[in-house]
Design a protein around this motif. Sequence first.
Motif, short mmCIF file in Angstrom:
data_model
loop_
_atom_site.label_atom_id
_atom_site.label_comp_id
_atom_site.label_asym_id
_atom_site.label_seq_id
_atom_site.Cartn_x
_atom_site.Cartn_y
_atom_site.Cartn_z
N GLU A 95 35.34 37.83 33.47
CA GLU A 95 36.25 38.90 33.86
C GLU A 95 36.14 39.21 35.34
OE1 GLU A 95 35.30 42.49 31.76
OE2 GLU A 95 33.35 42.73 32.72
N PHE A 96 37.24 39.69 35.88
CA PHE A 96 37.33 40.02 37.30
C PHE A 96 36.52 41.27 37.61
CE2 PHE A 96 39.18 40.41 41.40
CZ PHE A 96 39.49 41.76 41.59
N VAL A 97 35.86 41.27 38.75
CA VAL A 97 35.12 42.43 39.22
C VAL A 97 35.73 42.97 40.51
CG1 VAL A 97 32.89 43.32 39.98
CG2 VAL A 97 32.99 41.61 38.14
N ARG B 200 41.42 43.19 53.03
CA ARG B 200 41.93 44.02 51.94
C ARG B 200 41.13 43.76 50.67
NH1 ARG B 200 48.17 45.10 49.95
NH2 ARG B 200 47.61 46.53 48.23
N LYS B 201 40.83 44.84 49.95
CA LYS B 201 39.96 44.75 48.78
C LYS B 201 40.71 45.05 47.49
CE LYS B 201 36.17 46.32 51.70
NZ LYS B 201 35.11 47.34 51.92
N TYR B 202 40.24 44.43 46.44
CA TYR B 202 40.81 44.64 45.12
C TYR B 202 39.64 44.84 44.15
CZ TYR B 202 44.68 42.30 47.47
OH TYR B 202 45.65 41.94 48.36
N TYR B 203 39.78 45.76 43.24
CA TYR B 203 38.72 46.05 42.28
C TYR B 203 39.28 46.11 40.87
CZ TYR B 203 35.75 47.51 46.19
OH TYR B 203 35.01 47.54 47.34
N ARG C 61 43.32 38.78 40.18
CA ARG C 61 42.35 39.26 39.19
C ARG C 61 42.16 38.28 38.05
NH1 ARG C 61 44.90 43.69 41.37
NH2 ARG C 61 43.57 45.48 41.92
N ARG C 62 42.58 37.06 38.24
CA ARG C 62 42.48 36.05 37.19
C ARG C 62 41.73 34.82 37.69
NH1 ARG C 62 48.39 34.86 35.44
NH2 ARG C 62 47.30 33.51 33.97
#
Length: 123
Positions: free
Chosen positions: A44-46, A55-58, A105-106
Amino acid sequence: KLQASGGGLVQAGGSLRLSCAASGRTFSDSVMGWFRQAPGKEREFVAAIRWSGGRKYYADSEKDRFTISRDNAKNTMYLQLNSLKPEDTAVYFCAAGRPILSTIRRTVGYNYWGQGTQVTVSS
Protein backbone atom coordinates in the motif's frame (compact mmCIF):
# COMPACT_ATOMS: atom_id res chain seq x y z
CA LYS A 1 19.43 1.28 -7.82
CA LEU A 2 17.46 2.16 -4.69
CA GLN A 3 18.69 1.16 -1.24
CA ALA A 4 16.28 1.45 1.68
CA SER A 5 17.48 1.49 5.27
CA GLY A 6 16.57 2.69 8.73
CA GLY A 7 13.98 0.15 9.77
CA GLY A 8 14.00 -1.58 13.13
CA LEU A 9 12.08 -2.51 16.23
CA VAL A 10 10.44 0.34 18.14
CA GLN A 11 7.81 0.64 20.83
CA ALA A 12 4.41 2.11 20.11
CA GLY A 13 4.61 5.89 20.15
CA GLY A 14 8.21 5.88 19.00
CA SER A 15 9.82 7.22 15.85
CA LEU A 16 12.03 6.02 13.03
CA ARG A 17 13.56 7.69 10.00
CA LEU A 18 13.81 5.62 6.86
CA SER A 19 16.26 6.47 4.11
CA CYS A 20 16.30 5.58 0.45
CA ALA A 21 19.58 6.19 -1.35
CA ALA A 22 19.46 6.35 -5.13
CA SER A 23 22.44 5.47 -7.26
CA GLY A 24 23.33 4.50 -10.79
CA ARG A 25 21.09 7.03 -12.52
CA THR A 26 19.49 10.36 -11.96
CA PHE A 27 15.92 10.51 -10.73
CA SER A 28 15.62 14.27 -11.11
CA ASP A 29 12.62 13.89 -13.41
CA SER A 30 10.94 11.26 -11.25
CA VAL A 31 8.53 10.81 -8.43
CA MET A 32 9.89 8.82 -5.53
CA GLY A 33 7.61 7.06 -3.14
CA TRP A 34 7.27 4.87 -0.09
CA PHE A 35 5.02 1.87 0.04
CA ARG A 36 4.59 -0.74 2.76
CA GLN A 37 3.48 -4.32 2.89
CA ALA A 38 2.32 -6.15 5.99
CA PRO A 39 2.18 -9.95 6.12
CA GLY A 40 -0.78 -11.27 4.16
CA LYS A 41 -1.70 -7.84 2.83
CA GLU A 42 -1.20 -6.00 -0.41
CA ARG A 43 1.48 -3.38 -0.83
CA GLU A 44 0.00 0.00 0.00
CA PHE A 45 0.97 3.58 -0.69
CA VAL A 46 2.41 5.66 2.14
CA ALA A 47 3.87 8.83 0.64
CA ALA A 48 5.53 10.24 -2.46
CA ILE A 49 7.53 13.29 -3.46
CA ARG A 50 8.39 14.87 -6.78
CA TRP A 51 12.16 15.04 -7.02
CA SER A 52 11.91 18.30 -8.95
CA GLY A 53 9.84 20.82 -7.07
CA GLY A 54 9.27 18.72 -3.98
CA ARG A 55 5.49 18.39 -4.10
CA LYS A 56 4.38 15.77 -1.60
CA TYR A 57 1.59 13.25 -1.56
CA TYR A 58 0.42 11.22 1.42
CA ALA A 59 -1.98 8.43 2.19
CA ASP A 60 -4.84 10.10 4.03
CA SER A 61 -4.41 7.87 7.07
CA GLU A 62 -0.72 8.74 7.56
CA LYS A 63 -0.32 12.39 6.64
CA ASP A 64 -0.42 13.60 10.24
CA ARG A 65 2.28 11.21 11.48
CA PHE A 66 4.64 10.64 8.57
CA THR A 67 6.77 13.17 6.70
CA ILE A 68 8.51 12.58 3.37
CA SER A 69 11.50 14.63 2.30
CA ARG A 70 14.49 14.49 0.00
CA ASP A 71 18.05 15.73 -0.11
CA ASN A 72 19.03 16.47 -3.67
CA ALA A 73 22.72 16.74 -2.89
CA LYS A 74 22.76 13.30 -1.31
CA ASN A 75 20.35 11.78 -3.83
CA THR A 76 18.43 10.42 -0.87
CA MET A 77 14.79 10.34 0.13
CA TYR A 78 13.58 10.08 3.71
CA LEU A 79 10.44 9.06 5.53
CA GLN A 80 10.07 10.25 9.11
CA LEU A 81 7.71 8.01 11.03
CA ASN A 82 6.30 9.45 14.25
CA SER A 83 3.76 8.21 16.80
CA LEU A 84 4.17 4.70 15.46
CA LYS A 85 1.45 2.14 16.05
CA PRO A 86 1.59 -1.67 15.95
CA GLU A 87 -0.46 -1.55 12.75
CA ASP A 88 2.41 0.31 11.08
CA THR A 89 4.43 -2.91 11.23
CA ALA A 90 5.40 -3.80 7.67
CA VAL A 91 8.22 -3.95 5.19
CA TYR A 92 8.68 -0.46 3.81
CA PHE A 93 9.77 -0.16 0.18
CA CYS A 94 11.03 2.85 -1.68
CA ALA A 95 10.28 3.27 -5.34
CA ALA A 96 10.87 5.62 -8.23
CA GLY A 97 9.07 6.23 -11.47
CA ARG A 98 7.21 8.69 -13.59
CA PRO A 99 3.60 8.11 -12.60
CA ILE A 100 0.77 10.20 -13.89
CA LEU A 101 -1.39 11.83 -11.25
CA SER A 102 -3.84 8.95 -11.16
CA THR A 103 -1.10 6.40 -10.49
CA ILE A 104 1.06 8.26 -7.94
CA ARG A 105 -0.57 6.25 -5.14
CA ARG A 106 -0.40 2.96 -7.02
CA THR A 107 2.45 0.49 -7.40
CA VAL A 108 1.88 0.43 -11.16
CA GLY A 109 3.19 3.98 -11.34
CA TYR A 110 6.71 2.97 -10.30
CA ASN A 111 9.27 0.87 -12.14
CA TYR A 112 12.27 1.04 -9.81
CA TRP A 113 12.04 -0.59 -6.38
CA GLY A 114 14.36 -0.93 -3.42
CA GLN A 115 14.70 -4.12 -1.42
CA GLY A 116 12.62 -3.01 1.57
CA THR A 117 13.35 -2.37 5.22
CA GLN A 118 11.43 -3.96 8.08
CA VAL A 119 9.62 -1.77 10.59
CA THR A 120 8.26 -3.56 13.64
CA VAL A 121 6.24 -1.68 16.25
CA SER A 122 5.63 -3.42 19.56
CA SER A 123 2.66 -2.64 21.77
